[in-house]
Design a protein around this motif. Structure first.
Motif, short mmCIF file in Angstrom:
data_model
loop_
_atom_site.label_atom_id
_atom_site.label_comp_id
_atom_site.label_asym_id
_atom_site.label_seq_id
_atom_site.Cartn_x
_atom_site.Cartn_y
_atom_site.Cartn_z
N VAL A 74 124.36 66.28 -9.72
CA VAL A 74 122.95 66.25 -9.02
C VAL A 74 122.39 65.27 -9.97
CG1 VAL A 74 123.11 68.59 -8.38
CG2 VAL A 74 122.45 68.14 -10.59
N ASP A 95 113.96 67.11 -3.16
CA ASP A 95 115.22 67.22 -3.08
C ASP A 95 115.77 66.38 -1.88
OD1 ASP A 95 117.44 68.46 -4.63
OD2 ASP A 95 117.38 70.03 -3.15
N GLY A 96 116.96 66.00 -1.92
CA GLY A 96 117.67 65.63 -0.66
C GLY A 96 117.19 64.13 -0.24
N THR A 104 111.42 70.58 0.83
CA THR A 104 112.17 70.03 -0.06
C THR A 104 111.40 69.67 -1.34
OG1 THR A 104 112.39 67.79 0.38
CG2 THR A 104 113.73 69.27 1.38
N THR A 121 118.76 69.80 -6.32
CA THR A 121 119.98 70.80 -6.14
C THR A 121 121.07 70.18 -5.29
OG1 THR A 121 118.82 71.55 -4.06
CG2 THR A 121 118.31 72.77 -6.10
N SER A 122 120.74 69.13 -4.76
CA SER A 122 121.72 68.26 -3.86
C SER A 122 121.98 67.04 -4.78
CB SER A 122 121.23 68.01 -2.66
OG SER A 122 120.19 66.89 -2.67
N HIS A 123 122.93 66.11 -4.15
CA HIS A 123 123.38 64.92 -4.90
C HIS A 123 122.24 63.67 -4.62
CE1 HIS A 123 124.83 64.03 -0.75
NE2 HIS A 123 124.81 62.73 -1.12
N GLN A 149 126.28 69.70 -11.63
CA GLN A 149 125.49 70.75 -10.87
C GLN A 149 125.54 72.10 -11.33
OE1 GLN A 149 127.43 72.17 -7.23
NE2 GLN A 149 125.54 71.59 -6.00
#
Ligand SMILES: [Ca+2]
Length: 226
Positions: A74, A95-96, A104, A121-123, A149
């Motif tokens: 992450v 995020d994202g 997000t 929370t994501s890559h 993560q």
């Protein structure tokens, strides 16, 4: 530079012209993506067993051709410098990769108030810098880095303070204390939440007695911890 697609494992993002005043009517978007998508997958124990088997076989037959699978990565964002015209110029962090998606958004930042760090929370993570048509400020400098993560990242130790607790993973708690003669401003303890964010910013320690006493306290601390 105003916006762009960025890759890990680490880097720096600044507002246009930084450290000189940014432009009016700016609208810059950055999307940060963890380096190697092929490594960014969570594998099941069964898959791991197959992987180890194929690794063992391929090592015998071909030599090792495989990448070792890593845990998902992450993005961690750390604020190094931040000064935007309060209320009018903003840096939104989400995020994202869906820029502007209300669901997000982690923070809409303005003025000089920032969190210690933000972890996706994501890559992927996105940033959007928007300014209005008058008055600028010095802008911002943030660094990003890939981390494993399930972690909130290291929030650091306050100057003139101490920290207990070593983990930065979900559910882990850190406790803060200030040196004698200093007063703690903020939360005494913070917890790493499931959304990869600390429950609060790390506190700060300010001198509450005379400067001489604070200086003495600091000298004593440095001598005894050396
Ligand atoms: Ca402005």
């Amino acid at each position: 530079m105003c916006g762009g697609q960025l890759r890990g494992p680490s880097g720096v993002i600044t507002s246009p012209n930084y450290p000189v005043q940014y432009d009016n009517n700016a609208n810059c978007t950055w999307v940060i993506t963890a380096t190697d998508i092929s490594k960014v997958k969570v594998i099941t124990p069964k898959q791991l067993w197959h992987f180890r088997l194929s690794l063992a076989l391929s090592s015998v037959v071909y030599g090792c051709l495989c990448d070792v699978p890593a845990v998902a990565q992450v993005i961690k964002l750390t604020f190094e410098d931040f000064d935007l015209e309060r209320g009018y110029d903003t840096l939104t962090v989400g995020d994202g990769e869906v820029v502007g998606d209300q669901k997000t958004i982690f923070h809409v930042l303005s003025g000089t108030t920032t969190p210690d760090l933000v972890v996706s929370t994501s890559h992927q993570m996105w940033l959007n810098f928007k300014t209005d048509d008058t008055s600028g400020s010095l802008g911002f400098k943030v660094s990003y880095e890939e981390i494993d993560q399930g972690s909130c990242g290291d929030p650091g130790i306050p100057a003139y303070g101490k920290r207990e607790g070593t983990g930065f993973r979900h559910g882990d708690r850190l406790y803060f204390e200030c040196l004698p003669a200093f007063e703690l401003v903020g939360k005494k303890n913070i917890t790493c939440q499931k959304n990869n964010q600390w429950s609060a910013k790390k506190p700060s320690c300010v001198c509450k007695l005379s400067e001489d006493l604070c200086c003495l306290s600091l000298t004593y601390f440095m001598c005894t911890s050396a």
